[in-house]
Motif scaffolding. Structure first.
Motif, PDB file in Angstrom:
ATOM      1  N   LEU A 152       0.845  -1.192   0.000  1.00  0.00           N
ATOM      2  CA  LEU A 152       0.000   0.000   0.000  1.00  0.00           C
ATOM      3  C   LEU A 152       0.886   1.250   0.000  1.00  0.00           C
ATOM      4  O   LEU A 152       1.598   1.506   0.964  1.00  0.00           O
ATOM      5  N   LYS A 153       0.826   2.011  -1.101  1.00  0.00           N
ATOM      6  CA  LYS A 153       1.704   3.172  -1.257  1.00  0.00           C
ATOM      7  C   LYS A 153       1.093   4.457  -0.707  1.00  0.00           C
ATOM      8  O   LYS A 153       1.816   5.344  -0.254  1.00  0.00           O
ATOM      9  N   SER A 154      -0.217   4.587  -0.784  1.00  0.00           N
ATOM     10  CA  SER A 154      -0.873   5.837  -0.367  1.00  0.00           C
ATOM     11  C   SER A 154      -1.952   5.542   0.666  1.00  0.00           C
ATOM     12  O   SER A 154      -3.148   5.547   0.347  1.00  0.00           O
ATOM     13  N   PRO A 155      -1.558   5.295   1.907  1.00  0.00           N
ATOM     14  CA  PRO A 155      -2.538   4.944   2.942  1.00  0.00           C
ATOM     15  C   PRO A 155      -3.456   6.111   3.291  1.00  0.00           C
ATOM     16  O   PRO A 155      -3.041   7.265   3.270  1.00  0.00           O
ATOM     17  N   LYS A 156      -4.691   5.781   3.614  1.00  0.00           N
ATOM     18  CA  LYS A 156      -5.674   6.774   4.046  1.00  0.00           C
ATOM     19  C   LYS A 156      -5.838   6.764   5.562  1.00  0.00           C
ATOM     20  O   LYS A 156      -6.583   7.572   6.111  1.00  0.00           O
ATOM     21  N   GLY A 157      -5.176   5.851   6.218  1.00  0.00           N
ATOM     22  CA  GLY A 157      -5.252   5.746   7.664  1.00  0.00           C
ATOM     23  C   GLY A 157      -3.899   5.352   8.225  1.00  0.00           C
ATOM     24  O   GLY A 157      -2.869   5.471   7.547  1.00  0.00           O
ATOM     25  N   LYS A 158      -3.874   4.871   9.444  1.00  0.00           N
ATOM     26  CA  LYS A 158      -2.630   4.464  10.084  1.00  0.00           C
ATOM     27  C   LYS A 158      -2.007   3.298   9.323  1.00  0.00           C
ATOM     28  O   LYS A 158      -2.688   2.351   8.954  1.00  0.00           O
ATOM     29  N   TRP A 159      -0.686   3.381   9.119  1.00  0.00           N
ATOM     30  CA  TRP A 159      -0.014   2.374   8.302  1.00  0.00           C
ATOM     31  C   TRP A 159       1.398   2.152   8.835  1.00  0.00           C
ATOM     32  O   TRP A 159       1.767   2.673   9.890  1.00  0.00           O
ATOM     33  N   VAL A 160       2.192   1.350   8.143  1.00  0.00           N
ATOM     34  CA  VAL A 160       3.554   1.020   8.549  1.00  0.00           C
ATOM     35  C   VAL A 160       4.541   1.448   7.462  1.00  0.00           C
ATOM     36  O   VAL A 160       4.163   1.616   6.292  1.00  0.00           O
ATOM     37  N   ASN A 161       5.805   1.600   7.845  1.00  0.00           N
ATOM     38  CA  ASN A 161       6.839   1.961   6.871  1.00  0.00           C
ATOM     39  C   ASN A 161       7.317   0.759   6.065  1.00  0.00           C
ATOM     40  O   ASN A 161       7.800   0.902   4.943  1.00  0.00           O
ATOM     41  N   ARG A 162       7.183  -0.417   6.663  1.00  0.00           N
ATOM     42  CA  ARG A 162       7.568  -1.655   5.974  1.00  0.00           C
ATOM     43  C   ARG A 162       6.802  -2.801   6.600  1.00  0.00           C
ATOM     44  O   ARG A 162       6.362  -2.723   7.741  1.00  0.00           O
ATOM     45  N   TRP A 163       6.625  -3.878   5.848  1.00  0.00           N
ATOM     46  CA  TRP A 163       5.932  -5.037   6.417  1.00  0.00           C
ATOM     47  C   TRP A 163       6.717  -6.317   6.189  1.00  0.00           C
ATOM     48  O   TRP A 163       6.191  -7.406   6.186  1.00  0.00           O
ATOM     49  N   GLU A 164       8.023  -6.165   6.040  1.00  0.00           N
ATOM     50  CA  GLU A 164       8.893  -7.326   5.917  1.00  0.00           C
ATOM     51  C   GLU A 164      10.143  -7.111   6.765  1.00  0.00           C
ATOM     52  O   GLU A 164      10.519  -5.979   7.051  1.00  0.00           O
ATOM     53  N   ASN A 165      10.735  -8.209   7.187  1.00  0.00           N
ATOM     54  CA  ASN A 165      12.044  -8.105   7.827  1.00  0.00           C
ATOM     55  C   ASN A 165      13.064  -8.776   6.916  1.00  0.00           C
ATOM     56  O   ASN A 165      12.757  -9.071   5.755  1.00  0.00           O
ATOM     57  N   ASP A 166      14.246  -9.008   7.395  1.00  0.00           N
ATOM     58  CA  ASP A 166      15.288  -9.585   6.548  1.00  0.00           C
ATOM     59  C   ASP A 166      15.354 -11.092   6.682  1.00  0.00           C
ATOM     60  O   ASP A 166      16.418 -11.693   6.563  1.00  0.00           O
TER      61      ASP A 166
END
Length: 316
Positions: free
Chosen positions: A230-244
């Protein structure tokens, strides 16, 4: 590598405990372990101890201080995670059903819009939908359908009745077969996402829902069906959703988000994001945080949680 004949013989529950001990697993209470294996199969539990194995993992030798108690705690954690996640996705499914019924019934000014082939892009898919609805109506024992059939001339009920019998997968198939993609805009907007992401996100929710419904494992799974970022969130979101995370232990650097390995954390973020629009008073986030506190033995890294996830707006 040539294949060999599988010739392992079944083992008693006590023999299974002995085998685990021989492979280095710490088992403080053998009787308890045997009782657990009596009702939860060795093969099922093996999915939860895989990260505890030394390399090469094919040798099935446990790392030092690996405990049966920890494995069982992770199993219990996963069971509770499935339950609350199923309930969370249920809210999304009901919302999508409501949106489909409302939008298309008003667009075509009829509850029977789904009988109009012009509403759909592919005629064979339209016929499949009609067949599915017809079969559902014929076989159901739901009183509201039986009452309708006793009173009204049309065999098939309006969408606000008929669609209550459709599965989440069938609802998604309708959205994938609409004549005009612009019809997806208001439905996607109800979830706070762009309509180009709607199918991807719903497919991922159905994938997770099916895992929970069939008592599969959510902890440490790698998503084979994953939502688009999701590039353009309309609400609360996260900077990333994966780890290494990498099953081979190699670092993963400078890779596009959707090319990285995605684990259950990505689905959690997508579910939480949609719930803030569908039901601002949902309890799913609190349930998750309480679950994490209840089972400190569970390493969230194996679920894809990145460093600093608690500081993300979505989780506050």
């Amino acid at each position: 590598m040539s294949k060999i004949i599988y010739n392992k013989l079944p083992k008693s529950f006590s023999e299974q405990v002995e085998l685990l001990e021989k492979r280095g697993l710490v088992i403080p209470n053998k009787q308890k372990a045997e009782n657990i294996l009596t009702y939860i199969s060795y093969n099922r539990l093996s999915n939860y101890w895989f990260p505890m194995l030394k390399k090469p993992k094919e040798d099935e030798i446990f790392k030092d201080n690996s405990s049966f108690e920890t494995i069982f705690k992770i199993y219990q954690f996963d069971s509770e995670l499935r339950t609350i996640t199923f309930q969370a996705i249920e809210q999304i499914e009901i919302a999508i059903r409501t949106q489909i019924i409302y939008h298309f019934s008003h667009k075509y000014k009829s509850g029977f819009w789904y009988e109009n082939s012009n509403a759909f892009s592919k005629y064979p898919n339209f016929i499949q939908l009609l067949s599915k609805i017809t079969k559902n109506v014929q076989e159901t024992k739901q009183e509201y359908i039986l009452k309708y059939r006793r009173k009204y001339e049309q065999f098939l009920p309006p969408s606000w009745k008929a669609f209550e019998l459709l599965t989440f997968t069938s609802l998604l198939s309708i959205l994938k077969n609409v004549q005009d993609n612009k019809d997806l805009i208001p439905i996607a907007k109800s979830l706070g996402i762009h309509h180009s992401l709607l199918v991807s996100w719903l497919e991922s929710f159905i994938y997770i829902r099916n895992i929970t419904a069939h008592h599969g494992r959510l902890w440490n799974i790698i998503l084979t069906i994953k939502p688009e970022w999701l590039k353009s969130p309309k609400g609360k979101w996260v900077n990333r959703w994966e780890n290494d995370y990498n099953p081979d232990g190699h670092s993963v650097e400078k890779v596009d988000k959707n090319d990285k390995i995605l684990k259950f954390y990505a689905s959690l973020c997508a579910i939480l994001y949609c719930l803030q629009f569908i039901n601002p008073y949902h309890k799913y986030k609190d349930q998750l945080l309480n679950l994490f506190d209840k089972y400190p033995e569970v390493d969230l890294y194996h679920m894809g949680f990145p460093e600093g996830w608690k500081e993300q707006e979505l989780w506050k």
